[in-house]
Design a protein around this motif. Structure first.
Motif, PDB file in Angstrom:
ATOM      1  N   LYS A  71      47.821  -2.830  -7.897  1.00 16.05           N
ATOM      2  CA  LYS A  71      46.416  -2.863  -8.270  1.00 16.05           C
ATOM      3  C   LYS A  71      45.504  -3.125  -7.077  1.00 16.05           C
ATOM      4  O   LYS A  71      44.449  -2.485  -6.929  1.00 16.05           O
ATOM      5  CB  LYS A  71      46.175  -3.919  -9.349  1.00 16.05           C
ATOM      6  N   VAL A  72      45.899  -4.041  -6.197  1.00 13.81           N
ATOM      7  CA  VAL A  72      45.067  -4.363  -5.041  1.00 13.81           C
ATOM      8  C   VAL A  72      44.896  -3.139  -4.153  1.00 13.81           C
ATOM      9  O   VAL A  72      43.784  -2.813  -3.711  1.00 13.81           O
ATOM     10  CB  VAL A  72      45.668  -5.532  -4.238  1.00 13.81           C
ATOM     11  N   GLU A  73      45.996  -2.430  -3.888  1.00 16.15           N
ATOM     12  CA  GLU A  73      45.918  -1.230  -3.051  1.00 16.15           C
ATOM     13  C   GLU A  73      45.117  -0.131  -3.739  1.00 16.15           C
ATOM     14  O   GLU A  73      44.334   0.574  -3.102  1.00 16.15           O
ATOM     15  CB  GLU A  73      47.325  -0.736  -2.723  1.00 16.15           C
ATOM     16  N   CYS A  74      45.306   0.044  -5.037  1.00 19.95           N
ATOM     17  CA  CYS A  74      44.588   1.093  -5.767  1.00 19.95           C
ATOM     18  C   CYS A  74      43.080   0.850  -5.758  1.00 19.95           C
ATOM     19  O   CYS A  74      42.290   1.789  -5.653  1.00 19.95           O
ATOM     20  CB  CYS A  74      45.085   1.167  -7.203  1.00 19.95           C
ATOM     21  N   ASP A  75      42.684  -0.405  -5.866  1.00 22.30           N
ATOM     22  CA  ASP A  75      41.261  -0.743  -5.932  1.00 22.30           C
ATOM     23  C   ASP A  75      40.599  -0.814  -4.556  1.00 22.30           C
ATOM     24  O   ASP A  75      39.366  -0.961  -4.466  1.00 22.30           O
ATOM     25  CB  ASP A  75      41.066  -2.089  -6.639  1.00 22.30           C
ATOM     26  N   GLN A  76      41.381  -0.718  -3.503  1.00 20.39           N
ATOM     27  CA  GLN A  76      40.833  -0.843  -2.144  1.00 20.39           C
ATOM     28  C   GLN A  76      39.803   0.254  -1.860  1.00 20.39           C
ATOM     29  O   GLN A  76      40.047   1.430  -2.071  1.00 20.39           O
ATOM     30  CB  GLN A  76      41.954  -0.756  -1.112  1.00 20.39           C
ATOM     31  N   GLU A  77      38.641  -0.144  -1.385  1.00 18.99           N
ATOM     32  CA  GLU A  77      37.591   0.819  -1.046  1.00 18.99           C
ATOM     33  C   GLU A  77      37.848   1.378   0.343  1.00 18.99           C
ATOM     34  O   GLU A  77      38.016   0.637   1.306  1.00 18.99           O
ATOM     35  CB  GLU A  77      36.222   0.142  -1.086  1.00 18.99           C
ATOM     36  N   ILE A  78      37.890   2.705   0.448  1.00 14.89           N
ATOM     37  CA  ILE A  78      38.193   3.336   1.732  1.00 14.89           C
ATOM     38  C   ILE A  78      37.025   4.174   2.261  1.00 14.89           C
ATOM     39  O   ILE A  78      37.123   4.783   3.315  1.00 14.89           O
ATOM     40  CB  ILE A  78      39.459   4.219   1.633  1.00 14.89           C
ATOM     41  N   GLY A  79      35.933   4.226   1.532  1.00 13.08           N
ATOM     42  CA  GLY A  79      34.773   4.996   1.972  1.00 13.08           C
ATOM     43  C   GLY A  79      33.726   5.047   0.889  1.00 13.08           C
ATOM     44  O   GLY A  79      33.835   4.370  -0.142  1.00 13.08           O
ATOM     45  N   LYS A  80      32.700   5.843   1.142  1.00 10.84           N
ATOM     46  CA  LYS A  80      31.623   6.005   0.160  1.00 10.84           C
ATOM     47  C   LYS A  80      31.242   7.474   0.047  1.00 10.84           C
ATOM     48  O   LYS A  80      31.334   8.228   1.019  1.00 10.84           O
ATOM     49  CB  LYS A  80      30.398   5.182   0.556  1.00 10.84           C
ATOM     50  N   ARG A  81      30.800   7.859  -1.131  1.00 14.66           N
ATOM     51  CA  ARG A  81      30.274   9.199  -1.346  1.00 14.66           C
ATOM     52  C   ARG A  81      28.858   9.259  -0.771  1.00 14.66           C
ATOM     53  O   ARG A  81      28.254   8.219  -0.485  1.00 14.66           O
ATOM     54  CB  ARG A  81      30.244   9.522  -2.832  1.00 14.66           C
ATOM     55  N   PRO A  82      28.319  10.486  -0.627  1.00 15.35           N
ATOM     56  CA  PRO A  82      26.944  10.606  -0.124  1.00 15.35           C
ATOM     57  C   PRO A  82      25.919   9.830  -0.944  1.00 15.35           C
ATOM     58  O   PRO A  82      24.911   9.381  -0.406  1.00 15.35           O
ATOM     59  CB  PRO A  82      26.685  12.118  -0.199  1.00 15.35           C
ATOM     60  N   ASN A  83      26.196   9.656  -2.245  1.00 15.16           N
ATOM     61  CA  ASN A  83      25.240   8.920  -3.091  1.00 15.16           C
ATOM     62  C   ASN A  83      25.459   7.411  -3.042  1.00 15.16           C
ATOM     63  O   ASN A  83      24.780   6.658  -3.745  1.00 15.16           O
ATOM     64  CB  ASN A  83      25.296   9.411  -4.536  1.00 15.16           C
TER      65      ASN A  83
END
Length: 237
Positions: free
Chosen positions: A79-91
């Motif tokens: 779960k921790v790895e799945c929820d990790q934020e790796i970037g953002k969309r243009p919005n």
């Protein structure tokens, strides 16, 4: 996920020969596969359904294993790895590890299905075929790859909103006459339920699910395909 690039049903890649012309997955003979079939009617499809679904299940399992091997050294993400934020969309909305892994596993599974189904039922399946659907009239039409790419180039992606793009459609040669509809699902972590995506507020199908709209537009009750549970048929609403 909607919005992925359209891929033609027929593979342009050369597939290695196998005994009795059996479909292969990753260079190996696909499970319970038979020689190339011509599905003349829905009864013929039902007779071949087991072989088709075994291929899709195996492709889902291999995609899960292969991408986990490439990205995580073979470890299953928690779960921790799945929820990790790796970037953002243009919005500005976040992109998580689960999203990235899901996209890569979808791509791997569809390439696998392309190779195997092209040997088993050539010309009678579509991958990522996009459909335009009018719920008021029940009419549907195909959206070609060229049309989609043209709209994207012109910054008119909004015109694609409300189109549907199942991963796999089995048909008699005409994608508008679907016999079966399948979507690969890769929950992260894998113990999460493989639910259908629900359309958000403001979407033409808001409040409805992806599976429900596949059923309304294409006819057959769609199935989800997961590495853990295999093919999960949906009930008829």
């Amino acid at each position: 996920m909607e919005g992925q690039t359209f891929r033609a049903a027929q593979s342009t890649k050369n597939t290695p020969a196998t005994p009795n012309n059996k479909p292969t997955i990753g260079g190996k003979v696909a499970p319970a596969a038979v020689a190339a079939l011509v599905l003349n009617d829905v009864d013929a499809f039902q007779s071949a359904r087991t072989e088709i679904e075994e291929i899709l299940e195996e492709c889902a399992r291999r995609a899960e294993q292969e991408i986990n091997r490439k990205q995580l050294g073979g470890k299953k993400p928690g779960k921790v790895e799945c929820d990790q934020e790796i970037g953002k969309r243009p919005n500005g909305t976040p992109v998580t590890q689960a999203m990235r892994l899901g996209l890569e596993k979808h791509k791997e599974a569809r390439e696998c299905a392309d190779k195997a189904l092209n040997q088993l039922i050539p010309g009678q399946f579509s991958l990522e075929q996009r459909y335009r659907f009018d719920p008021a009239t029940g009419r549907k039409s195909l959206v070609s790859r060229d049309t989609r790419e043209k709209l994207v180039r012109q910054g008119r992606e909004k015109e694609l909103e409300g189109t549907l793009e199942p991963d796999v459609v089995i048909h008699p040669g005409d994608p508008l006459k679907a016999w079966a509809v399948y979507d690969f699902k890769f929950p992260c972590p894998e113990t999460n339920p493989p639910t259908w995506s629900k359309y958000p507020k403001g979407h033409p199908y808001q409040g409805r699910t992806q599976g429900e709209m596949y059923r309304r537009a294409l006819g057959p009750s769609p199935s989800r395909v997961t590495p853990l549970d295999g093919v999960i048929p949906d009930p008829i609403w």
